[in-house]
Motif scaffolding. Structure first.
Motif, short mmCIF file in Angstrom:
data_model
loop_
_atom_site.label_atom_id
_atom_site.label_comp_id
_atom_site.label_asym_id
_atom_site.label_seq_id
_atom_site.Cartn_x
_atom_site.Cartn_y
_atom_site.Cartn_z
N PHE A 199 0.84 -1.18 0.00
CA PHE A 199 0.00 0.00 0.00
C PHE A 199 0.88 1.24 0.00
CE2 PHE A 199 -3.10 -3.01 1.76
CZ PHE A 199 -4.25 -2.65 1.05
N SER A 200 0.46 2.28 -0.68
CA SER A 200 1.15 3.56 -0.60
C SER A 200 0.86 4.21 0.75
CB SER A 200 0.73 4.47 -1.74
OG SER A 200 -0.66 4.76 -1.65
N SER A 201 1.53 5.31 1.03
CA SER A 201 1.38 5.96 2.33
C SER A 201 -0.04 6.47 2.56
CB SER A 201 2.39 7.10 2.47
OG SER A 201 2.20 8.03 1.42
N ASN A 202 -0.73 6.91 1.50
CA ASN A 202 -2.11 7.40 1.64
C ASN A 202 -3.14 6.34 1.25
OD1 ASN A 202 -1.68 7.30 -1.09
ND2 ASN A 202 -2.05 9.48 -1.46
N SER A 269 8.62 7.21 2.93
CA SER A 269 9.46 7.80 1.89
C SER A 269 9.12 7.29 0.50
CB SER A 269 10.94 7.51 2.17
OG SER A 269 11.18 6.12 2.17
N GLY A 270 8.26 6.26 0.40
CA GLY A 270 7.93 5.70 -0.90
C GLY A 270 9.10 5.01 -1.57
N LEU A 271 9.99 4.42 -0.79
CA LEU A 271 11.20 3.79 -1.32
C LEU A 271 10.96 2.30 -1.50
CD1 LEU A 271 14.11 4.75 -2.02
CD2 LEU A 271 14.80 3.86 0.21
N LEU A 272 11.18 1.80 -2.70
CA LEU A 272 11.05 0.38 -3.02
C LEU A 272 12.44 -0.22 -3.17
CD1 LEU A 272 9.23 -2.03 -3.81
CD2 LEU A 272 9.42 -1.24 -6.18
N ILE A 273 12.73 -1.26 -2.38
CA ILE A 273 14.02 -1.93 -2.40
C ILE A 273 13.81 -3.32 -2.99
CG2 ILE A 273 16.02 -2.66 -1.05
CD1 ILE A 273 13.64 -0.37 0.65
N VAL A 274 14.58 -3.68 -3.98
CA VAL A 274 14.41 -4.94 -4.70
C VAL A 274 15.75 -5.67 -4.76
CG1 VAL A 274 13.69 -6.04 -6.84
CG2 VAL A 274 12.56 -3.95 -6.09
N GLU A 285 12.20 5.16 -6.21
CA GLU A 285 11.19 5.99 -5.57
C GLU A 285 9.87 5.80 -6.29
OE1 GLU A 285 12.38 10.04 -5.44
OE2 GLU A 285 13.83 9.75 -3.82
N MET A 286 8.83 5.52 -5.52
CA MET A 286 7.50 5.32 -6.08
C MET A 286 6.63 6.53 -5.71
SD MET A 286 7.98 2.48 -7.58
CE MET A 286 6.31 2.05 -8.06
N PRO A 287 5.65 6.86 -6.55
CA PRO A 287 5.20 6.14 -7.75
C PRO A 287 5.89 6.59 -9.05
CG PRO A 287 3.66 7.87 -7.24
CD PRO A 287 4.73 7.96 -6.19
#
Length: 867
Positions: A199-202, A269-274, A285-287
């Motif tokens: 889920f995103s922050s909002n 922070s919307g940070l995606l780590i893969v 950084e998402m989206p």
């Protein structure tokens, strides 16, 4: 130590990560890593690590920690779970989910636990860790809908719904409780298994990550009605459940020849780590899908990734290499970088002060571990084959290692370099090692030429070659008090050599079976020999005769292998001690071998004092006692059937072993590691012992932190009673009572009320538990008090009496020692300044006296007839 020796599991070194998921604690300062069937905690702030004493039945597959950090759930490969009080490390409940678990997650409010159950998902109510219940796990609901195995679960921020991902290439949205006109939402469109969803922050967006490197952004579709409402959720619930989700954007990582293995998402922070199968990880950084960083941190695939609550630290685990890394992505620096031995640990040695342990493994590496922090300090990788033995010099500044690559190497532990390499005239494999008590001569025994080689450490030259054995030399040891060298061999003899004499003729000690290990008593008067028939034979070094025999076949027996047809008690294999060690005072002998047991004997009486089981992990071979008929099928034992074809990754399904390989495959289609102990050593302090086992370096120590204190049970511990005890001149009792009461004014009053002449006696009799408190009070009073000599006397007496105890715990007492150093250093500056002032004053007075004397002399010369 004989009867009252109580050792408990203290720590596990040599292994930092094996499999499963890595998680951060809620404060973000510690990392929890599964190591086999145990859990290790790495404190990143205080630079310490410890391993919980509890064990699962098999290797841990999934971990979950409650949001408030009080409950830890560990689930093994079969779905059996332990509910643990995380703060105390105590197992509260056992539970069986009856299916393998891929993921387990607490809801954000901590009231529910979601667990994968093959293609289903079960939600359980969180048990109360404060109340003992007969059936603590209550099933809330079971959710169905997926057509293949569920891989992950993620909760919404309000704990009212969650998203699951599956191998069927879809993700589904479920609500915790039934809602009117609600059907589970399906997120379809991926072309490979969906690994994670977030889920995103909002909560207005959902991100799904698939194995083939695709990231889909899902948002609410526009409404078909003519109203202006577009059904964009304004709050997480219940709007999330009623949104018509659709694909908003498609993104791709575009990493060639690499699959996505794991991922993590930081909502604020919307940070995606893969993490990818090539050992590369990336940050996006998402989206907006803006690439922040890409870095290669391992040669193998990254098995697990986690991000701490602040989003500053990233934790990575690589299963095949046993690596655990914590990386700060903003400063691009490592917070933690640890790796265990790739294969088994073969040898270990304690440093003379007991603060460090050196280990050598089948991977050819020599590692140095700190016994207090549990971290690896340095790794030497100069050897090209298995390391068979390691040993410290008497001063502890040089470490020696012998290897099957035909070299013996000396490592400088001050500059951390290999400064000397010893070789034989013709290539041989070295199986054992011994260092002269002076540290000037080193000896190594070979397995193929049956000789013992001696070198000079200073020059590196070969001094002598001792020949006489007719089989591989299995063990070497120098006498601690003399220059006598004892060697044991598979030719069933032990030879005692005087290495500095002209003649090397010796009379061998004949035994009934092959010699596996031997060790001298600390006083050098006796040595013990372990043989293949399971006996421990004691010989007098001075009288050259046998003094005692202990029959240990029944004591070490235990552990039935998967291909055995009989129970462990009837098995004739592996009933021998491969390593023996004396304790510090020479009263007991510790022994271990190809078994799951380690035993402690009274050397004089020959009786068994205690027996430890090094592991209860059923994932290892040799931990069960009886034949389990439930594991037997028409094709044989289930544990020996090759099931690699069921793995999800192609590289895991391939058989890359060479014909006849003997390491890791053992010429079978599947190799199951055995529970065994290859080396055992006692700490020089006598308070701990370590075992090099299949699971790593196990450390057992006497738990002095839980000693009984009668003041804990006193209800009359009041300020009045403390001061009354001080008036009675019972200074030690008053000081201990003040520490137990823990009131600063009372502690200072008692501390300053002890007379100067009683300081030495009180410091000597003070229990070690209160030494840190006393040092802290002494430093504080010394900084603000005028009694300089009185305060320095306290510090000197405490350090001189309890110096060894403080040195062993220098890591834990670092803050207190810094306070003491600051207090003493400040007074050193004050005293130096005062001395300078006094020197100047004295020089001025001397100069003035000379001026006055010169003036008087001049007056007497001017007026020789002075009146």
């Amino acid at each position: 130590m004989k009867a009252n020796f109580k050792a408990s599991f203290s720590n596990l070194c040599g292994t930092v990560y094996q499999q499963g998921n890595i998680i951060f604690t809620p404060d973000g300062n510690s990392v929890l890593s599964p190591v086999g069937n145990r859990v290790s905690v790495f404190d990143l702030v205080n630079n310490k690590s410890f391993t919980f004493p509890f064990q699962n039945r098999k290797n841990i597959a999934a971990l979950a920690l409650s949001p408030n950090g009080t409950i830890l759930i560990t689930v093994d490969e079969d779905g059996r779970a332990l509910l643990v009080n995380f703060r105390r490390g105590i197992v509260l409940h056992h539970f069986n989910f009856k299916k393998p678990v891929n993921a387990i997650e607490f809801s954000p409010n901590g009231s529910f636990i979601a667990v994968t159950h093959e293609s289903h998902v079960q939600v359980w109510k969180t048990p109360n860790h404060l109340v003992r219940e007969f059936a603590p796990f209550n099933l809330h609901r079971t959710y169905t809908g997926h057509h293949d195995e569920v891989l992950s679960i993620v909760w919404s921020p309000d704990s009212q719904c969650f998203i699951t991902t599956s191998k069927d290439m879809t993700a589904r949205l479920y609500t915790l409780d039934p809602l009117d006109d609600f059907r589970p939402k399906t997120f379809a469109g991926h072309k490979s298994a969906v690994l994670n969803a977030y889920f995103s922050s909002n909560s207005k967006s959902v991100y799904t990550v698939s194995r083939d490197g695709a990231v889909f952004v899902w948002r609410a579709k526009a409404s078909d009605s003519s109203s202006d409402s577009d059904h964009v959720p304004t709050s997480p619930d219940p709007s999330v459940a009623h949104v018509r989700w659709g694909i908003h954007q498609r993104h791709y990582f575009n990493q060639p020849n690499a699959k996505v293995v794991c991922s993590a998402f930081h909502k604020p922070s919307g940070l995606l780590i893969v993490g990818f199968s090539s050992g590369i990880f990336g940050l996006w950084e998402m989206p907006t899908f803006t690439n922040v960083h890409i870095l290669s941190i391992s040669q193998e695939k990254i098995s697990s990734v986690a991000v701490n609550p602040s989003g500053e630290w990233l934790a990575f685990g690589a299963r095949k290499l046993g690596q655990l890394l914590v990386w700060e992505w903003q400063s691009e620096s490592y917070i933690l970088k640890q790796q265990g031995h790739f294969f088994d640990v073969n040898a270990l040695a304690y440093s003379p002060d007991g603060q460090y342990i050196a280990t050598g493994g089948d991977d050819g590496k020599v590692k140095l571990w700190n016994t207090r922090s549990g971290f690896c300090i340095i790794t030497f990788s100069q050897h090209t084959a298995s390391v068979s033995a390691v040993q410290f010099a008497s001063q502890g500044q040089v470490l020696f290692s012998a290897s099957l690559d035909g070299t013996v190497r000396a490592f400088d532990l001050i500059r951390y370099r290999n400064f000397r390499t010893f070789t034989s005239p013709s290539p041989v494999q070295f199986s054992c090692l011994a260092v002269d008590p002076s540290g000037e001569v080193i000896a190594a025994g070979s397995t193929d030429s049956f000789e013992v080689f001696l070198w000079s450490v200073q020059t590196g030259k070969l001094l002598d070659v001792l020949a006489g054995h007719e089989g591989p030399v299995s063990s070497l040891t120098f006498s601690p008090t003399t220059n006598v060298l004892a060697s044991g061999s598979w030719d069933k003899t032990v030879r005692v050599w005087d290495v500095f004499s002209r003649s090397h003729t010796v009379e061998p000690f004949q035994l009934n079976a092959d010699v596996l290990s031997l060790a001298f008593r600390p006083d050098g008067q006796e040595f013990v020999v372990s043989t293949l028939d399971g006996q421990l034979t004691f010989f007098s070094a001075n009288l050259s005769k046998q003094t005692n025999v202990i029959e240990g076949r029944k004591d070490i027996s235990g552990g039935r292998k998967a291909d055995d047809r009989v129970a462990a008690s009837n098995s004739a294999s592996s009933k021998a001690f491969t390593s023996v060690a004396w304790n510090a005072d020479g009263s007991c002998v510790l022994a271990g071998g190809n078994s799951k047991h380690v035993v402690l004997y009274d050397a004089r009486e020959g009786v068994l004092i205690r027996r430890w089981q090094i592991s209860e992990n059923l994932s290892l071979d040799g931990t069960e006692e009886f034949l389990d008929s439930r594991r037997m099928t028409e094709g044989g034992n289930i544990d020996l059937i090759d099931d690699r074809g069921e793995d999800s990754d192609l590289e895991d399904r391939l058989d890359v072993s060479l014909p006849g390989v003997q390491r890791g495959d053992l010429s079978k289609r599947r190799y199951k590691r055995e529970a065994r102990t290859k080396c055992i050593r006692f700490s020089p302090t006598g308070l701990a012992w370590a075992a090099a086992s299949t699971e790593g370096l196990l450390i057992y120590s006497v738990d002095d932190g839980l000693s009984f204190d009668p003041f804990d049970l006193s209800i009359e511990l009041t300020p009045q009673s403390v001061l009354l005890t001080l008036q009675k001149q019972s200074y030690l009792e008053a000081l201990v009572m003040a520490f137990r009461l823990n009131e600063k004014t009372i502690i200072n009053q008692v501390y300053e009320g002890i007379p100067y002449e009683e300081i030495g006696l009180v410091a000597r009799q003070l229990p070690a538990t209160y030494v840190p408190r006393l040092l802290g009070v002494s430093a504080e009073v010394l900084e603000r008090g005028p009694r300089l000599e009185w305060g320095l006397r306290w510090i000197r007496e405490v350090l001189s009496v309890h110096g060894r105890w403080i040195r062993e715990r220098s890591v834990d007492l670092a803050s207190v020692l810094r306070e003491v150093k600051r207090a003493v250093s400040s007074f050193e500056g004050i005293v130096a300044k005062l001395c300078d002032e006094n020197t100047a004053t004295l020089a001025y007075l001397v100069d003035q006296s000379r001026v006055k004397e010169d003036a008087e002399n001049k007056m007497s010369l001017d007026n020789p007839f002075g009146r």
